[in-house]
Design a protein around this motif. Structure first.
Motif, PDB file in Angstrom:
ATOM      1  N   MET A  53       0.848  -1.189   0.000  1.00 15.31           N
ATOM      2  CA  MET A  53       0.000   0.000   0.000  1.00 15.31           C
ATOM      3  C   MET A  53       0.886   1.243   0.000  1.00 15.31           C
ATOM      4  SD  MET A  53      -2.878  -1.175   2.770  1.00 15.31           S
ATOM      5  CE  MET A  53      -4.082   0.011   2.175  1.00 15.31           C
ATOM      6  N   THR A  54       0.821   2.009  -1.063  1.00 10.72           N
ATOM      7  CA  THR A  54       1.683   3.172  -1.239  1.00 10.72           C
ATOM      8  C   THR A  54       1.267   4.316  -0.326  1.00 10.72           C
ATOM      9  OG1 THR A  54       2.119   2.600  -3.542  1.00 10.72           O
ATOM     10  CG2 THR A  54       2.497   4.884  -2.900  1.00 10.72           C
ATOM     11  N   VAL A  55       2.250   4.973   0.268  1.00  8.89           N
ATOM     12  CA  VAL A  55       2.038   6.180   1.060  1.00  8.89           C
ATOM     13  C   VAL A  55       2.664   7.340   0.301  1.00  8.89           C
ATOM     14  CG1 VAL A  55       2.580   7.374   3.206  1.00  8.89           C
ATOM     15  CG2 VAL A  55       2.003   4.930   3.247  1.00  8.89           C
ATOM     16  N   LEU A  56       1.886   8.382   0.036  1.00  8.28           N
ATOM     17  CA  LEU A  56       2.366   9.544  -0.716  1.00  8.28           C
ATOM     18  C   LEU A  56       2.586  10.706   0.237  1.00  8.28           C
ATOM     19  CD1 LEU A  56       2.542  10.495  -3.931  1.00  8.28           C
ATOM     20  CD2 LEU A  56       0.655  11.940  -3.159  1.00  8.28           C
ATOM     21  N   VAL A  57       3.813  11.225   0.265  1.00  6.46           N
ATOM     22  CA  VAL A  57       4.139  12.378   1.101  1.00  6.46           C
ATOM     23  C   VAL A  57       4.228  13.615   0.225  1.00  6.46           C
ATOM     24  CG1 VAL A  57       5.900  13.460   2.558  1.00  6.46           C
ATOM     25  CG2 VAL A  57       5.350  11.036   2.850  1.00  6.46           C
ATOM     26  N   ALA A  69      -2.309   5.452  -4.141  1.00  3.66           N
ATOM     27  CA  ALA A  69      -1.879   5.631  -2.755  1.00  3.66           C
ATOM     28  C   ALA A  69      -3.027   5.369  -1.793  1.00  3.66           C
ATOM     29  CB  ALA A  69      -1.342   7.046  -2.557  1.00  3.66           C
ATOM     30  N   ALA A  70      -2.699   4.775  -0.645  1.00  2.86           N
ATOM     31  CA  ALA A  70      -3.700   4.513   0.389  1.00  2.86           C
ATOM     32  C   ALA A  70      -3.921   5.735   1.266  1.00  2.86           C
ATOM     33  CB  ALA A  70      -3.262   3.333   1.253  1.00  2.86           C
ATOM     34  N   VAL A  71      -2.912   6.603   1.356  1.00  2.00           N
ATOM     35  CA  VAL A  71      -2.998   7.782   2.207  1.00  2.00           C
ATOM     36  C   VAL A  71      -2.031   8.841   1.698  1.00  2.00           C
ATOM     37  CG1 VAL A  71      -1.278   6.829   3.806  1.00  2.00           C
ATOM     38  CG2 VAL A  71      -2.870   8.588   4.626  1.00  2.00           C
TER      39      VAL A  71
END
Length: 265
Positions: free
Chosen positions: A1-5, A80-82
């Protein structure tokens, strides 16, 4: 699950957003994408990926006239998941406020305090009832399960008895608050039962202000607070007025704003 900052140009590698993003990426078992939004034709390069222990990291640049729009587009493209931001805390007109209003995935906000870099120890869901409350709770349940943190469900309200001059008025206010507390706890337990959750802590806290109620329940360094982006009715009111905005302002831990229409998966 990708997290995008979402990274602001010139932001330090050890920023709160990156630390929080790394925590979530480790817990969710996915890569971390650090995204910078630039104006069309700006030509800013993506730059080197920051080193994060135990997490695969890459950087990307998206050109868009709107930072929230560019981040939302990048999150959709990367599935992205979040989305993680460093707003402190998100207020009217901020990137976090605008993104939380329009994004179809949760938006995690690091805030202005030092972000704990260890594992997530507890997830607290702000419960206010309403049309999306059960889905907001489902996001919190999903996050707690995926991170291994315990789950707490909390309702917050103001106790205005101190502004009532008469003893009878004070007693009446106490009765009203106690009725509110019983209603909130019953609604929390019913929603948890529907989700098959039996091990969550539930509470309803009242204070002189909502912010005081939030601060008064005790918080772990490794905690996250999940708040519905529709907690106060219209989507924007979570960042503009009571009770949602007050909860966000009073939280001493990172906040996850969720649309309440989807879980992390």
């Amino acid at each position: 699950m990708t997290v995008l900052v979402g990274r602001v140009p010139g932001e330090e590698p050890g920023s709160g957003a990156l630390v929080l993003g790394a925590r979530l990426a480790r817990a969710l078992g996915g890569p971390l994408v650090v995204c910078t939004v630039t104006s069309p034709g700006d030509g800013t390069p993506a730059g080197p990926a920051p080193a994060v222990d135990g997490v695969e990291v890459e950087t990307t640049v998206v050109e868009d006239r709107s930072v929230p729009g560019g981040l939302a587009r990048a999150a959709h493209a990367r599935q992205a998941a979040v989305i993680v931001l460093g707003d402190a805390p998100p207020g009217p007109g901020s990137v976090g406020a605008r993104l939380a209003r329009s994004a179809d995935v949760p938006v995690a906000v690091a805030g202005d305090s030092a972000v704990h870099d260890g594992p997530v120890t507890r997830v607290t869901c702000a419960w206010g009832g309403g049309r999306h409350a059960s889905r907001v709770l489902a996001t919190a349940v999903d996050l707690a399960r995926r991170t291994g943190g315990s789950l707490r469900v909390a309702s917050f309200g103001p106790q205005r008895g101190t502004t009532v001059p008469s003893e009878a008025g004070l007693h009446a206010e106490e009765v009203v608050v106690e009725q509110w507390r019983e209603q909130m706890l019953a609604a929390q337990r019913a929603a948890l039962d529907e989700l098959g959750v039996t091990d969550a802590e539930t509470l309803a806290a009242a204070g002189a202000t909502v912010e005081e109620a939030v601060m008064g329940i005790g918080w772990d360094d490794g905690e996250l607070l999940v708040v519905g982006a529709n907690a106060a009715g219209a989507a924007t009111r979570v960042l503009l007025g009571d009770p949602g905005g007050a909860i966000v302002r009073g939280a001493p831990v990172p906040v996850v704003l969720t649309p309440g229409t989807t879980t992390l998966s």
